[in-house]
Design an enzyme around this catalytic site. Structure first.
Site, PDB file in Angstrom:
ATOM      1  N   GLU A 275       0.882  -1.172   0.000  1.00 21.45           N
ATOM      2  CA  GLU A 275       0.000   0.000   0.000  1.00 21.45           C
ATOM      3  C   GLU A 275       0.913   1.214   0.000  1.00 21.45           C
ATOM      4  O   GLU A 275       1.581   1.466   1.003  1.00 21.45           O
ATOM      5  CB  GLU A 275      -0.866   0.049   1.259  1.00 21.45           C
ATOM      6  CG  GLU A 275      -1.789  -1.106   1.457  1.00 21.45           C
ATOM      7  CD  GLU A 275      -2.968  -1.104   0.518  1.00 21.45           C
ATOM      8  OE1 GLU A 275      -3.122  -0.133  -0.267  1.00 21.45           O
ATOM      9  OE2 GLU A 275      -3.737  -2.068   0.570  1.00 21.45           O
TER      10      GLU A 275
ATOM     11  N   CYS B 267      -2.562   8.461   3.036  1.00 23.94           N
ATOM     12  CA  CYS B 267      -2.131   8.114   1.674  1.00 23.94           C
ATOM     13  C   CYS B 267      -3.249   8.420   0.687  1.00 23.94           C
ATOM     14  O   CYS B 267      -3.002   8.587  -0.500  1.00 23.94           O
ATOM     15  CB  CYS B 267      -1.678   6.664   1.602  1.00 23.94           C
ATOM     16  SG  CYS B 267      -2.721   5.550   2.502  1.00 23.94           S
TER      17      CYS B 267
END
Ligand code: ADP
Length: 497
Positions: free
Chosen positions: A268, A302
């Site tokens: 990720e 993110c």
């Protein structure tokens, strides 16, 4: 900026007062080298704890313990129902100590304690409860083969084995929960390496691992730096899979390190997520939502909505609205329950974000609000709106990971053209579309190259909702049923009858 002295719950003060140790094979131990490193409160720059400086020697011991626990321990052979009950119990224990964990996150990461309680801690509780359900649902299939003759063909789902998990500092507890919960539910054993900036909640969680009755060696927690402890874990020949959340740059290093034994890799990574406001949007909702998309967690998500696209007809209103929302945020110590914006996590991040603010100004962006670091103590940055930005600016191309939004206007009415702006990035983690038109919303969902699409919301997440990135935002999906693919191998069996 009011930097309040922390007010702590008594349980948490005790935790901070002790010398922290790492968890290997069910025992709390010092690092082999006897060294420690300092953990800092990013709001006051005070040293709040010392934790072991684990490196390769500690990773080797932890992996050996995880290997023993997997190969000969009870965990992978325990009935799925028993495993499910224990994973569920982790959620219950987190709930029991929820306020303590929220304070620990506020102190270690800097984030507002109210957000930590409602977001990080609650999200972690729900992750364990959701994943507990998967422990009893990992079935294979019977397969109808087309070979001549009589066959009984079927698949088995088996845990992948020893898993290395390397996590970031932006949601320290929640990132641990995202990784630990599915790995435990599927019967894997684990070596977890928290980020060096924020190791405390993972160490406190190690105590819950023991309280829940998880056998020794199933979860090992080693604190230390990325280039030493993290690198040793990613490269370890006896680790079957590595799960990483962090920067795209380090993600590429992890892939190379993992190639030695071709361990499975899930990633990720970064993002530069677009938030797109169409002229028919509910503007109050869109302004509040796109402001939150970038300022939540000080922009250290993110998925942060860092590229804001507003249609020309609503551009001025959106820019003014997001700037006004920025002005209303109360900046201060995360432990103050009325604070909405805490400090950035570290000096390194503070310097980095300051560099981006300077670069944006130099490249000709209009600073509508903010634009400076804030205060003279701690790593605070003003929530910032940069208008009149364009695709060539560094602030638009690179992930800033701070409370800085770059606004661009568009006047093209073709969805194709708008999607092209949105997709003009090497990342593809999330996008949000703000509109009242169903067709616009769902056509954009198809056209945008990102792993997660939000309609009239942003930074959405749910344990059942697969999460991950297209392009350089990562490999694979976490959460939902998809994550179980990472933690299991499929074994195909064929029997001639
Ligand atoms: P950021 O740049 O946002 O601090 P990183 O990607 O550097 O994020 O860090 C995320 C996690 O990766 C942390 O736990 C860190 O210690 C770890 N890490 C950093 N460098 C390496 C590396 N070379 N190998 C393995 N892990 C690393």
């Amino acid at each position: 900026i009011a930097v309040r002295k922390p007010l702590l719950g008594s349980a948490l003060s005790g935790f901070l007062g002790q010398n922290r140790k790492i968890l290997i094979d069910g025992k709390w131990v010092q690092a082999q080298n006897g060294q420690t490193f300092e953990v800092e409160d990013p709001a006051t720059q005070e040293i709040i704890a010392h934790v072991p400086l684990g490196d390769k020697a500690d990773i080797d011991l932890a992996v050996a313990a995880a290997r023993r626990a997997f190969d000969s321990g009870p965990w992978s052979r325990m009935s799925p129902g028993e495993r499910s009950r224990i994973v569920w119990k982790l959620g219950d224990l987190l709930e029991k100590y929820a306020d303590e964990f929220a304070e620990l996150e506020a102190l270690d990461n800097g984030k507002p304690v109210t957000n930590a309680r409602k977001g990080d801690v609650q999200g972690s509780i729900e992750m364990f409860r959701y994943m507990a359900g998967w422990a009893t649902r990992l079935n294979g299939e019977t397969i109808q083969v087309s070979s001549p003759g009589n066959w009984h063909a079927y698949t088995l789902r088996e845990p992948v084995g020893v898993v290395g998990q390397i996590i970031p500092w932006n949601f320290p507890l929640m990132m641990a929960a995202w990784k630990l919960a599915p790995a435990l539910a599927s019967g894997c054993t684990i070596v977890l390496k928290p980020a060096e900036q924020t190791p405390l909640s993972a160490l406190r969680f190690g105590e819950l691992i023991q309280e829940a009755g998880i056998p020794d060696g199933v979860v090992n927690i080693v604190t230390g730096f990325g280039e030493t402890a993290g690198a040793a874990l990613a490269a370890h020949p006896d680790v079957d899979k590595v799960a990483f959340t962090g920067s795209t740059e380090v993600g590429k290093i992890i892939v190379r390190a993992a190639a030695g034994n071709l361990k499975r890799v899930s990633l990720e990574l970064g993002g530069k997520s677009p938030a797109i406001v169409f002229p028919d949007a509910d503007l109050d909702l869109a302004i509040a939502g796109t402001a939150d998309a970038i300022f939540y967690n000080q922009g250290q998500c993110c998925t942060a909505g860092s590229r804001l696209f507003a249609h020309k007809s609503v551009y001025d209103k959106v820019v003014a609205g997001v700037a006004a929302a920025a002005g209303k945020l109360k900046i201060g110590h995360g432990l103050d329950p009325t604070v909405n914006l805490g400090p950035l996590v570290s000096k390194e991040q503070h310097d980095r974000v300051k560099g981006f603010l300077d670069s944006g100004r130099k490249e000709g962006a209009e600073v509508v609000t903010g634009g400076k670091i804030a205060g003279n103590q701690g790593y605070f940055v003003e929530p910032t709106v940069l208008a009149k930005t364009n695709r060539d600016m560094r602030v638009v191309r690179e992930e800033i990971f701070g409370p800085v939004v770059c606004v661009q206007s568009f006047d093209d009415d073709s969805l194709e053209a708008v999607a092209k702006f949105a997709n003009d990035t090497e990342y593809g983690l999330q996008a949000s579309v703000w509109t009242r038109n169903l067709k616009t919303a769902h056509m954009m969902a198809r056209k945008i190259k990102a792993g997660t699409i939000c309609i009239n919301t942003h930074n959405y997440g749910d344990p059942a909702w697969p999460f991950g990135g297209y392009k350089q935002s990562g490999w694979g999906r976490e959460m939902g049923k998809e994550v179980m693919e990472h933690y299991t191998e499929t074994k195909s069996v064929a029997a001639r009858l």
